[in-house]
Design an enzyme around this catalytic site. Structure first.
Site, PDB file in Angstrom:
ATOM      1  N   ASN A 104      11.059  26.370  13.245  1.00  0.00           N
ATOM      2  CA  ASN A 104      10.540  27.326  14.224  1.00  0.00           C
ATOM      3  C   ASN A 104      11.357  27.327  15.503  1.00  0.00           C
ATOM      4  OD1 ASN A 104       8.586  27.833  12.379  1.00  0.00           O
ATOM      5  ND2 ASN A 104       7.014  26.586  13.372  1.00  0.00           N
ATOM      6  N   HIS A 121      16.765  25.678  13.457  1.00  0.00           N
ATOM      7  CA  HIS A 121      17.176  27.062  13.715  1.00  0.00           C
ATOM      8  C   HIS A 121      17.270  27.347  15.213  1.00  0.00           C
ATOM      9  CE1 HIS A 121      15.589  28.076   9.426  1.00  0.00           C
ATOM     10  NE2 HIS A 121      16.764  27.506   9.406  1.00  0.00           N
ATOM     11  N   CYS A 129      24.486  34.981  28.057  1.00  0.00           N
ATOM     12  CA  CYS A 129      25.194  36.266  28.086  1.00  0.00           C
ATOM     13  C   CYS A 129      26.514  36.076  27.352  1.00  0.00           C
ATOM     14  CB  CYS A 129      25.445  36.722  29.517  1.00  0.00           C
ATOM     15  SG  CYS A 129      26.536  38.180  29.578  1.00  0.00           S
ATOM     16  N   CYS A 132      29.640  37.273  30.297  1.00  0.00           N
ATOM     17  CA  CYS A 132      30.025  36.450  31.458  1.00  0.00           C
ATOM     18  C   CYS A 132      29.639  34.987  31.301  1.00  0.00           C
ATOM     19  CB  CYS A 132      29.418  37.018  32.738  1.00  0.00           C
ATOM     20  SG  CYS A 132      27.649  36.699  32.905  1.00  0.00           S
ATOM     21  N   CYS A 153      22.045  41.448  31.074  1.00  0.00           N
ATOM     22  CA  CYS A 153      22.463  40.421  32.032  1.00  0.00           C
ATOM     23  C   CYS A 153      22.668  41.067  33.405  1.00  0.00           C
ATOM     24  CB  CYS A 153      23.753  39.785  31.534  1.00  0.00           C
ATOM     25  SG  CYS A 153      24.419  38.527  32.629  1.00  0.00           S
ATOM     26  N   CYS A 155      25.257  40.969  34.904  1.00  0.00           N
ATOM     27  CA  CYS A 155      26.606  41.556  34.866  1.00  0.00           C
ATOM     28  C   CYS A 155      26.598  42.909  34.147  1.00  0.00           C
ATOM     29  CB  CYS A 155      27.585  40.587  34.186  1.00  0.00           C
ATOM     30  SG  CYS A 155      27.489  40.582  32.380  1.00  0.00           S
ATOM     31  N   SER A 194       5.373  25.780   5.390  1.00  0.00           N
ATOM     32  CA  SER A 194       6.668  26.392   5.047  1.00  0.00           C
ATOM     33  C   SER A 194       6.664  26.867   3.604  1.00  0.00           C
ATOM     34  CB  SER A 194       7.811  25.396   5.248  1.00  0.00           C
ATOM     35  OG  SER A 194       9.033  25.992   4.827  1.00  0.00           O
ATOM     36  N   ASN A 219       0.048  23.753   2.967  1.00  0.00           N
ATOM     37  CA  ASN A 219       0.496  25.143   3.104  1.00  0.00           C
ATOM     38  C   ASN A 219      -0.609  26.081   2.634  1.00  0.00           C
ATOM     39  OD1 ASN A 219       2.918  26.699   3.909  1.00  0.00           O
ATOM     40  ND2 ASN A 219       2.755  27.549   1.860  1.00  0.00           N
ATOM     41  N   ALA A 237      -3.217  24.993   8.243  1.00  0.00           N
ATOM     42  CA  ALA A 237      -2.699  23.799   8.915  1.00  0.00           C
ATOM     43  C   ALA A 237      -3.609  23.345  10.061  1.00  0.00           C
ATOM     44  CB  ALA A 237      -1.290  24.073   9.445  1.00  0.00           C
TER      45      ALA A 237
HETATM   46  P1  NAD Z   1       7.862  31.610   6.042  1.00  0.00           P
HETATM   47  O1  NAD Z   1       7.399  32.746   6.861  1.00  0.00           O
HETATM   48  O2  NAD Z   1       8.846  31.824   4.978  1.00  0.00           O
HETATM   49  O3  NAD Z   1       6.611  30.880   5.326  1.00  0.00           O
HETATM   50  C1  NAD Z   1       5.494  30.476   6.007  1.00  0.00           C
HETATM   51  C2  NAD Z   1       4.529  29.789   5.045  1.00  0.00           C
HETATM   52  O4  NAD Z   1       3.409  29.393   5.815  1.00  0.00           O
HETATM   53  C3  NAD Z   1       4.007  30.681   3.915  1.00  0.00           C
HETATM   54  O5  NAD Z   1       4.155  30.021   2.670  1.00  0.00           O
HETATM   55  C4  NAD Z   1       2.514  30.857   4.241  1.00  0.00           C
HETATM   56  O6  NAD Z   1       1.697  30.835   3.108  1.00  0.00           O
HETATM   57  C5  NAD Z   1       2.225  29.645   5.087  1.00  0.00           C
HETATM   58  N1  NAD Z   1       1.137  29.823   6.044  1.00  0.00           N
HETATM   59  C6  NAD Z   1       0.727  30.956   6.681  1.00  0.00           C
HETATM   60  N2  NAD Z   1      -0.294  30.692   7.514  1.00  0.00           N
HETATM   61  C7  NAD Z   1      -0.552  29.359   7.388  1.00  0.00           C
HETATM   62  C8  NAD Z   1      -1.494  28.484   7.991  1.00  0.00           C
HETATM   63  N3  NAD Z   1      -2.379  28.908   8.897  1.00  0.00           N
HETATM   64  N4  NAD Z   1      -1.481  27.176   7.626  1.00  0.00           N
HETATM   65  C9  NAD Z   1      -0.589  26.724   6.694  1.00  0.00           C
HETATM   66  N5  NAD Z   1       0.329  27.513   6.100  1.00  0.00           N
HETATM   67  C10 NAD Z   1       0.354  28.814   6.448  1.00  0.00           C
HETATM   68  O7  NAD Z   1       8.388  30.579   7.096  1.00  0.00           O
HETATM   69  P2  NAD Z   1       9.393  29.384   6.982  1.00  0.00           P
HETATM   70  O8  NAD Z   1       9.209  28.650   5.721  1.00  0.00           O
HETATM   71  O9  NAD Z   1       9.301  28.725   8.275  1.00  0.00           O
HETATM   72  O10 NAD Z   1      10.874  29.976   6.915  1.00  0.00           O
HETATM   73  C11 NAD Z   1      11.336  31.158   7.356  1.00  0.00           C
HETATM   74  C12 NAD Z   1      12.053  31.285   8.682  1.00  0.00           C
HETATM   75  O11 NAD Z   1      11.151  31.821   9.593  1.00  0.00           O
HETATM   76  C13 NAD Z   1      12.615  30.144   9.371  1.00  0.00           C
HETATM   77  O12 NAD Z   1      13.967  30.422   9.469  1.00  0.00           O
HETATM   78  C14 NAD Z   1      12.039  30.155  10.806  1.00  0.00           C
HETATM   79  O13 NAD Z   1      13.094  29.991  11.723  1.00  0.00           O
HETATM   80  C15 NAD Z   1      11.507  31.517  10.927  1.00  0.00           C
HETATM   81  N6  NAD Z   1      10.296  31.810  11.711  1.00  0.00           N
HETATM   82  C16 NAD Z   1       9.933  31.097  12.821  1.00  0.00           C
HETATM   83  C17 NAD Z   1       8.773  31.422  13.507  1.00  0.00           C
HETATM   84  C18 NAD Z   1       8.384  30.622  14.708  1.00  0.00           C
HETATM   85  O14 NAD Z   1       9.230  30.137  15.442  1.00  0.00           O
HETATM   86  N7  NAD Z   1       7.076  30.423  14.927  1.00  0.00           N
HETATM   87  C19 NAD Z   1       7.979  32.479  13.072  1.00  0.00           C
HETATM   88  C20 NAD Z   1       8.391  33.210  11.954  1.00  0.00           C
HETATM   89  C21 NAD Z   1       9.546  32.844  11.281  1.00  0.00           C
HETATM   90 ZN    ZN Z   2      26.577  38.521  31.832  1.00  0.00          ZN
END
Ligand code: NAD
Ligand code: ZN
Length: 253
Positions: A104, A121, A129, A132, A153, A155, A194, A219, A237
């Site tokens: 995340n 990630h 930027c 600049c 930006c 700039c 995930s 999950n 979760a």
């Molecule tokens: P994903 O979106 O592929 O999968 C998320 C998983 O979480 C799914 O399998 C879903 O069933 C499960 N899920 C949904 N709600 C839930 C809950 N309340 N409790 C438990 N599980 C739950 O996400 P990923 O596997 O993280 O990978 C995808 C990419 O998404 C990554 O590259 C990440 O950088 C990016 N991402 C980040 C954010 C963030 O920063 N919050 C948000 C969206 C996507």
């Molecule tokens: Zn700039």
């Protein structure tokens, strides 16, 4: 076949006896904070084209599309950590969890109190930027988004890029190698929220398993990798993680 109560108890017991646990999180851990996931039934990819809004080539073509998308991802409801983030931070405070590896970019683990966080990630904390070189902090960028102003930006350059890994970009090598090290040396590896489909991040549970660690996954739905896990809990979760912590506290001597 165990019910959810037994599985939470077994997970609690495994974690209570862990020497070095590692938690690996994805978008699902932040879903209950109001941050939408990418995949799944209400995922953002049902409405956005990832190539257009989240790839490096898309960003170079049209940074505005990227920022509109980021706004929806992070601003729709001002996200706060939820009970799952706090539960994970508490396990670190208890000395059981030694590292959180996250996909995340939302910084919610740190805001919940987690200290050792590997952001595979990147994160939105710093925005550069590309012309600049000026660096902005997320707070300043957030204000621009809230005011609905054009993202550019001082700039004049519109290419303001957060230090996140877009599709088509490499993962930060140091963070990736530290994450692989952690996965190899842990005795418990727990996945929270995930889909385990984005690589190389999704290989990490396999490093842990090959080194003899116990694997736990919490999950909302089944993943393609569930069969590799010792304990599979399908649930939210924010509900499951605090119950696991309760069990750990009860079982830890
Ligand atoms: P994903 O979106 O592929 O999968 C998320 C998983 O979480 C799914 O399998 C879903 O069933 C499960 N899920 C949904 N709600 C839930 C809950 N309340 N409790 C438990 N599980 C739950 O996400 P990923 O596997 O993280 O990978 C995808 C990419 O998404 C990554 O590259 C990440 O950088 C990016 N991402 C980040 C954010 C963030 O920063 N919050 C948000 C969206 C996507
Ligand atoms: Zn700039």
């Amino acid at each position: 076949m165990w019910g959810i109560d037994e599985k939470i108890e077994v997970a609690g017991e495994i974690i209570a006896n862990a020497r070095h646990a590692v938690v690996f999180t994805g978008a699902g851990v932040s879903a209950e904070s109001g941050v939408p996931t990418f995949r799944g039934k209400d995922g953002l990819w049902t409405r956005y084209d990832p190539e257009e809004v989240a790839s490096i080539t898309g960003f170079r073509r049209n940074p505005r599309a990227f920022w509109n998308f980021s706004k929806e991802l992070l601003l729709k409801k001002k996200a706060e950590p939820n009970p799952a983030h706090y539960a994970i931070a508490e396990l670190e405070e208890m000395g059981i969890v030694k590292a959180v590896i996250t996909q995340n970019v939302d910084m919610l683990h740190q805001r919940a109190g987690s200290k050792v966080v590997y952001e595979l990630h990147g994160s939105m904390e710093f925005v550069d930027c590309l012309d600049c070189g000026k660096t902005y902090r997320w707070d300043e960028i957030e204000k621009i988004l809230e005011r609905d102003e054009d993202m550019k930006c001082q700039c004049g350059c519109p290419y303001l890029k957060p230090r996140v890994v877009l599709f088509g970009e490499q993962l930060p090598a140091d963070v990736l190698s530290a994450s692989i090290e952690e996965s190899k040396k842990c005795d418990v590896f727990m996945v929270v929220g995930s889909s385990l489909v984005v690589y190389p991040a999704a290989n990490l549970p396999m490093y842990a398993k090959n080194s003899g660690a116990k694997l736990i996954i919490v999950n909302a739905e089944r993943t393609h990798a569930d069969d590799y896990f010792d304990v599979v809990i399908h649930g939210r979760a924010g509900e499951v993680m605090p119950r696991i912590v309760e069990a750990v506290k009860r079982l830890r001597r």
